[in-house]
Design a protein around this motif. Structure first.
Motif, short mmCIF file in Angstrom:
data_model
loop_
_atom_site.label_atom_id
_atom_site.label_comp_id
_atom_site.label_asym_id
_atom_site.label_seq_id
_atom_site.Cartn_x
_atom_site.Cartn_y
_atom_site.Cartn_z
N HIS A 183 0.63 -1.24 5.53
CA HIS A 183 1.33 -1.59 4.36
C HIS A 183 0.28 -1.58 3.16
O HIS A 183 -1.03 -1.70 3.24
N PRO A 186 -2.27 -5.45 -2.44
CA PRO A 186 -2.31 -5.90 -3.57
C PRO A 186 -3.99 -5.93 -4.17
O PRO A 186 -4.17 -7.16 -4.56
N SER A 246 1.51 -8.16 10.38
CA SER A 246 2.52 -7.19 9.62
C SER A 246 3.62 -7.05 10.68
O SER A 246 3.55 -6.99 11.80
N TYR A 252 6.99 -4.82 2.85
CA TYR A 252 5.89 -5.64 2.51
C TYR A 252 5.08 -6.46 3.64
O TYR A 252 5.54 -6.76 4.80
N SER A 255 1.85 -9.15 -0.89
CA SER A 255 2.32 -8.98 -2.12
C SER A 255 2.12 -9.79 -2.96
O SER A 255 2.02 -11.07 -2.78
N LYS A 259 9.46 -14.53 -2.88
CA LYS A 259 10.52 -14.11 -2.08
C LYS A 259 11.79 -13.58 -3.13
O LYS A 259 12.42 -12.82 -2.71
N MET A 262 10.90 -10.37 -4.19
CA MET A 262 11.41 -9.13 -3.33
C MET A 262 12.87 -8.94 -3.10
O MET A 262 13.41 -7.92 -2.71
N ASP A 265 14.04 -6.70 -5.91
CA ASP A 265 13.52 -5.50 -5.65
C ASP A 265 14.30 -4.72 -4.71
O ASP A 265 14.84 -3.52 -4.87
#
Length: 388
Positions: A183, A186, A246, A252, A255, A259, A262, A265
């Motif tokens: 992934h 950031p 993960s 994600y 990030s 929440k 997310m 998005d």
């Protein structure tokens, strides 16, 4: 647009519209399938993140303890998807041993910033000069340059944890397991510098063209200590210590988003993918249907032309086999009623009329609904008559 670009665009357009757009329809169908698969993945991830609990690091242990007690009764594992919001810190700082005096962190060589992930990228920018005798016939290409890039990336990581946001106590933390994670991270850019390169320029490059470096871009990105991030993944207790790793089914892992961000998005992406799939699917079905109908009609027309050519060839072969006596010295009562040139040679079945020559008989039988030219009765077959 240069002449070479125009040729490329023309070739791609002709390829896409070939077979009455069948290639374009199949390409859209392929894109539709990929869009539907991505929509399925995104909608499933949206459901999982919507139902996943969002907790702080200090509240995570109680959540995992409750989950473990419920799972023990069901004889199942204790991994579950959790969203944890915390602050990045080095794992050596919470080990509680002599390692705390030697913090295991990464330091940027250029800026001196500390972090737990360090990514360094070197991008060499090349310029290709298309000379007077190059592959393009456009003389303006002598002064036009197309940039190319070649980059090399190195990524270093050290073990790190998430602690409570705004707290100095390290008693509660969650270990971030980066093994197998693909992934995006950031990362924060701490160094960015473009160094120009002045290569030697020769007369041969002006005529024949050449590729040479014009700049070197140095970048360093880190995941700094003290940054507030959200970790989304499978969380469990390993030897009494909370650990998160993960999940491949989620877009994600680490990030900057919360929440709610997310969910917003993923909801937007789901709607875009849904309507894109409908539009692309409708276009592909319409184009493929149009191409199938057009090519089917063309195939039928080709088949009819082929049959007509075969019939004409048969008539020509029959005409070549007709004796000269069928044309010369034929009484008027024995002439073919259609061509009025040859002798009557064929009898229609079932009416039994002897009124046509062999060539005209074949022409009558090749019609969609053959009928006797005298009585207009349907013709099923014919028999040629020979005189002994």
């Amino acid at each position: 647009m240069s002449s070479q670009d125009q040729v490329l665009v023309s070739f791609l357009s002709h390829l896409a519209l070939s077979l009455d757009g069948a290639v374009l329809g199949l390409s859209l169908a392929y894109v539709t399938v990929r869009t539907i698969r991505k929509f399925t993945f995104t909608s499933a991830a949206l459901r999982k993140i919507t139902h996943a609990p969002s907790v702080s690091v200090s509240d995570l242990r109680s959540l995992l303890d409750d989950t473990a007690s419920e799972d023990n009764g069901n004889n199942s594992g204790d991994d579950r998807i959790v969203i944890v919001r915390g602050t990045v810190d080095a794992k050596s700082a919470v080990d509680g041993s002599w390692k705390a005096f030697w913090p295991g962190v990464l330091i940027s060589r250029e800026s001196g910033d500390k972090g737990v992930v360090l990514q360094r990228t070197q991008t060499c920018i090349y310029s290709e000069l298309k000379g007077l005798f190059g592959w393009t016939s456009d003389l303006r290409a002598v002064f036009m340059k197309s940039r190319r890039q070649r980059e090399s990336t190195s990524l270093r990581k050290v073990p790190f944890v998430l602690i409570d946001v705004g707290r100095q106590s390290n008693t509660e933390y969650v270990v971030v397991n980066m093994d197998g994670s693909t992934h995006p991270l950031p990362l924060t850019t701490v160094y960015h510098k473009l160094q120009p390169i002045n290569p030697p320029y020769t007369l041969l490059q002006a005529f024949f063209g050449g590729q040479y470096p014009v700049g070197l871009l140095d970048e360093e990105k880190i995941l700094p200590l003290g940054k507030d991030i959200s970790a989304v993944g499978l969380c469990s207790l390993r030897n009494g210590i909370a650990e998160i790793k993960s999940c491949e089914d989620l877009p994600y892992f680490l990030s900057d988003l919360s929440k709610n961000q997310m969910v917003v998005d993923l909801s937007f992406k789901t709607r875009v993918l849904f309507w894109s799939g409908i539009v692309l699917g409708s276009m592909s079905v319409g184009i493929i249907g149009y191409a199938v109908v057009r090519n089917w009609n063309r195939w039928k027309q080709w088949k009819q032309r082929r049959q007509l050519q075969q019939q004409r060839q048969t008539v020509i072969e029959v005409d070549s086999q007709i004796d000269d006596g069928d044309i010369e010295n034929v009484p008027d009562g024995q002439l073919c009623v259609i061509c009025l040139m040859r002798r009557r040679r064929s009898v229609f079945i079932p009416c039994g009329h002897l009124v046509c020559c062999q060539g005209c008989t074949i022409s009558v039988e090749s019609e969609v609904a053959p009928k006797c030219p005298v009585c207009r009765q349907e013709v099923r077959d014919s028999v040629r008559i020979f005189e002994s």
